[in-house]
Scaffold this motif. Structure first.
Motif, PDB file in Angstrom:
ATOM      1  N   ILE A  49       0.931  -1.215  -0.144  1.00 33.25           N
ATOM      2  CA  ILE A  49       0.057   0.086   0.114  1.00 33.25           C
ATOM      3  C   ILE A  49       1.029   1.132   0.015  1.00 33.25           C
ATOM      4  O   ILE A  49       1.554   1.495   0.750  1.00 33.25           O
ATOM      5  CB  ILE A  49      -0.802  -0.097   1.103  1.00 33.25           C
ATOM      6  N   ILE A  50       0.642   2.123  -1.074  1.00 37.90           N
ATOM      7  CA  ILE A  50       1.626   3.470  -1.015  1.00 37.90           C
ATOM      8  C   ILE A  50       0.646   4.642  -0.462  1.00 37.90           C
ATOM      9  O   ILE A  50      -0.383   4.749  -0.905  1.00 37.90           O
ATOM     10  CB  ILE A  50       1.844   3.605  -2.563  1.00 37.90           C
ATOM     11  N   GLY A  51       1.208   5.239   0.458  1.00 37.60           N
ATOM     12  CA  GLY A  51       0.451   6.309   1.070  1.00 37.60           C
ATOM     13  C   GLY A  51       0.460   7.644   0.143  1.00 37.60           C
ATOM     14  O   GLY A  51       1.238   7.743  -0.759  1.00 37.60           O
ATOM     15  N   SER A  52      -0.128   8.639   0.783  1.00 38.21           N
ATOM     16  CA  SER A  52      -0.232   9.931   0.279  1.00 38.21           C
ATOM     17  C   SER A  52       1.196  10.454   0.369  1.00 38.21           C
ATOM     18  O   SER A  52       2.003  10.250   1.316  1.00 38.21           O
ATOM     19  CB  SER A  52      -1.402  10.736   0.785  1.00 38.21           C
ATOM     20  N   CYS A  53       1.449  11.388  -0.452  1.00 39.92           N
ATOM     21  CA  CYS A  53       2.744  12.414  -0.053  1.00 39.92           C
ATOM     22  C   CYS A  53       2.746  13.051   1.096  1.00 39.92           C
ATOM     23  O   CYS A  53       1.815  13.563   1.155  1.00 39.92           O
ATOM     24  CB  CYS A  53       2.861  13.159  -1.669  1.00 39.92           C
ATOM     25  N   THR A  54       3.973  12.975   1.690  1.00 39.30           N
ATOM     26  CA  THR A  54       4.022  13.558   3.094  1.00 39.30           C
ATOM     27  C   THR A  54       3.791  15.471   2.964  1.00 39.30           C
ATOM     28  O   THR A  54       3.667  16.037   3.788  1.00 39.30           O
ATOM     29  CB  THR A  54       5.093  13.304   3.883  1.00 39.30           C
ATOM     30  N   HIS A  55       4.599  15.654   1.754  1.00 37.44           N
ATOM     31  CA  HIS A  55       4.437  17.236   1.432  1.00 37.44           C
ATOM     32  C   HIS A  55       4.078  17.613   0.190  1.00 37.44           C
ATOM     33  O   HIS A  55       3.863  16.968  -0.811  1.00 37.44           O
ATOM     34  CB  HIS A  55       5.995  17.792   1.615  1.00 37.44           C
ATOM     35  N   THR A  56       3.195  18.746  -0.096  1.00 39.74           N
ATOM     36  CA  THR A  56       3.032  19.375  -1.250  1.00 39.74           C
ATOM     37  C   THR A  56       4.052  19.839  -2.095  1.00 39.74           C
ATOM     38  O   THR A  56       3.845  20.204  -3.473  1.00 39.74           O
ATOM     39  CB  THR A  56       1.693  20.211  -1.127  1.00 39.74           C
ATOM     40  N   CYS A  57       5.272  20.356  -1.709  1.00 37.64           N
ATOM     41  CA  CYS A  57       6.173  21.035  -2.225  1.00 37.64           C
ATOM     42  C   CYS A  57       7.361  20.821  -1.626  1.00 37.64           C
ATOM     43  O   CYS A  57       7.576  20.722  -0.237  1.00 37.64           O
ATOM     44  CB  CYS A  57       5.776  22.370  -2.743  1.00 37.64           C
ATOM     45  N   GLY A  58       8.448  21.431  -1.880  1.00 38.54           N
ATOM     46  CA  GLY A  58       9.831  21.355  -1.283  1.00 38.54           C
ATOM     47  C   GLY A  58      10.829  20.302  -1.446  1.00 38.54           C
ATOM     48  O   GLY A  58      10.685  19.756  -2.591  1.00 38.54           O
ATOM     49  N   THR A  59      11.494  19.809  -0.701  1.00 32.28           N
ATOM     50  CA  THR A  59      12.601  18.915  -0.889  1.00 32.28           C
ATOM     51  C   THR A  59      12.672  17.566  -0.071  1.00 32.28           C
ATOM     52  O   THR A  59      13.431  16.640  -0.294  1.00 32.28           O
ATOM     53  CB  THR A  59      14.008  19.562  -0.597  1.00 32.28           C
ATOM     54  N   GLU A  60      11.342  17.350   0.819  1.00 32.41           N
ATOM     55  CA  GLU A  60      11.342  16.318   1.515  1.00 32.41           C
ATOM     56  C   GLU A  60      10.135  15.275   1.221  1.00 32.41           C
ATOM     57  O   GLU A  60       9.857  14.458   2.045  1.00 32.41           O
ATOM     58  CB  GLU A  60      11.427  16.839   3.074  1.00 32.41           C
ATOM     59  N   GLY A  61       9.383  15.803   0.397  1.00 31.35           N
ATOM     60  CA  GLY A  61       8.251  15.008   0.222  1.00 31.35           C
ATOM     61  C   GLY A  61       8.537  13.510  -0.214  1.00 31.35           C
ATOM     62  O   GLY A  61       9.339  12.992  -1.377  1.00 31.35           O
ATOM     63  N   VAL A  62       7.829  12.369   0.510  1.00 36.83           N
ATOM     64  CA  VAL A  62       7.903  11.012   0.106  1.00 36.83           C
ATOM     65  C   VAL A  62       6.649  10.273   0.224  1.00 36.83           C
ATOM     66  O   VAL A  62       5.776  10.718   0.866  1.00 36.83           O
ATOM     67  CB  VAL A  62       8.867  10.355   0.928  1.00 36.83           C
TER      68      VAL A  62
END
Length: 201
Positions: A49-62
């Protein structure tokens, strides 16, 4: 497959469509007899199961990943105890990068230091930063340069407002005033009395 003596049936790699009733009938000259086995196939499997992205922008989204045992017979799959999944649990995939784009940033200017006025007023062309007040003799050239804060996304549209009420965008000119191609610098040549006033960007 059925054994050579007919007493055994083997179903390899059993699947959901193998569920149902298995009957064996024995017949001879005196008659026949039947016996049945009902087979239910539990449909459990490991699902990633792949979750939602942790950030909407920037350099840390996973996008974090989870591996869970699921009951495939229930809709999109219900979570069940891991003991129901007989096969070895696969490794959890590493988080996948996502939304690695610059974050929007509101436009802002770099504020210049206060311009120290001296007397007498120098008889020369003047270069100043936007935000500084200046006194200049007629007939000389005034250059006003703006400096935006770094990292502004998306890039802003730059419009200069002159004391005359005219507005100029990048690469435009009016009378003796002209704006640079990047919109960051205004040049007023042969400055005259009617050029006095406030210049806004």
């Amino acid at each position: 497959a059925v054994s050579s003596d007919g007493t055994t049936v083997v179903v390899q790699s059993i699947a959901a469509n193998d569920a149902g009733q298995y009957n064996l009938t024995a017949t001879n000259s005196e008659g026949s007899a039947s016996l049945a086995t009902q087979v239910t196939v539990d449909e459990y499997s490991w699902q990633t199961i792949i979750g939602s992205c942790t950030h909407t922008c920037g350099t840390e989204g996973v996008k974090p990943a989870l591996v869970r045992c699921k009951d495939d017979k229930v809709g999109f799959g219900a979570n069940v105890d891991e003991v129901n999944c007989c096969k070895a649990k696969p490794d959890t995939p590493p988080p996948a990068p996502c939304n690695r784009v610059p974050c929007p940033k509101e436009p802002g200017f770099v504020t210049p230091e206060e311009l120290q006025q001296t007397r007498p007023i120098p008889c020369e062309n003047l270069d100043v930063k936007l935000g500084q007040d200046v006194i200049i003799h007629q007939s000389y050239q005034l250059t006003i340069a703006a400096e935006l804060q770094s990292g502004i996304v998306p890039s802003p549209t730059l419009v200069w407002a002159l004391p005359s009420g005219a507005t100029l965008g990048a690469g435009q000119s009016s009378g003796n005033a002209a704006v640079s191609a990047n919109g960051m610098t205004l040049v007023v040549q042969s400055i005259a009395g009617n050029n006095a006033g406030q210049y806004n960007l």
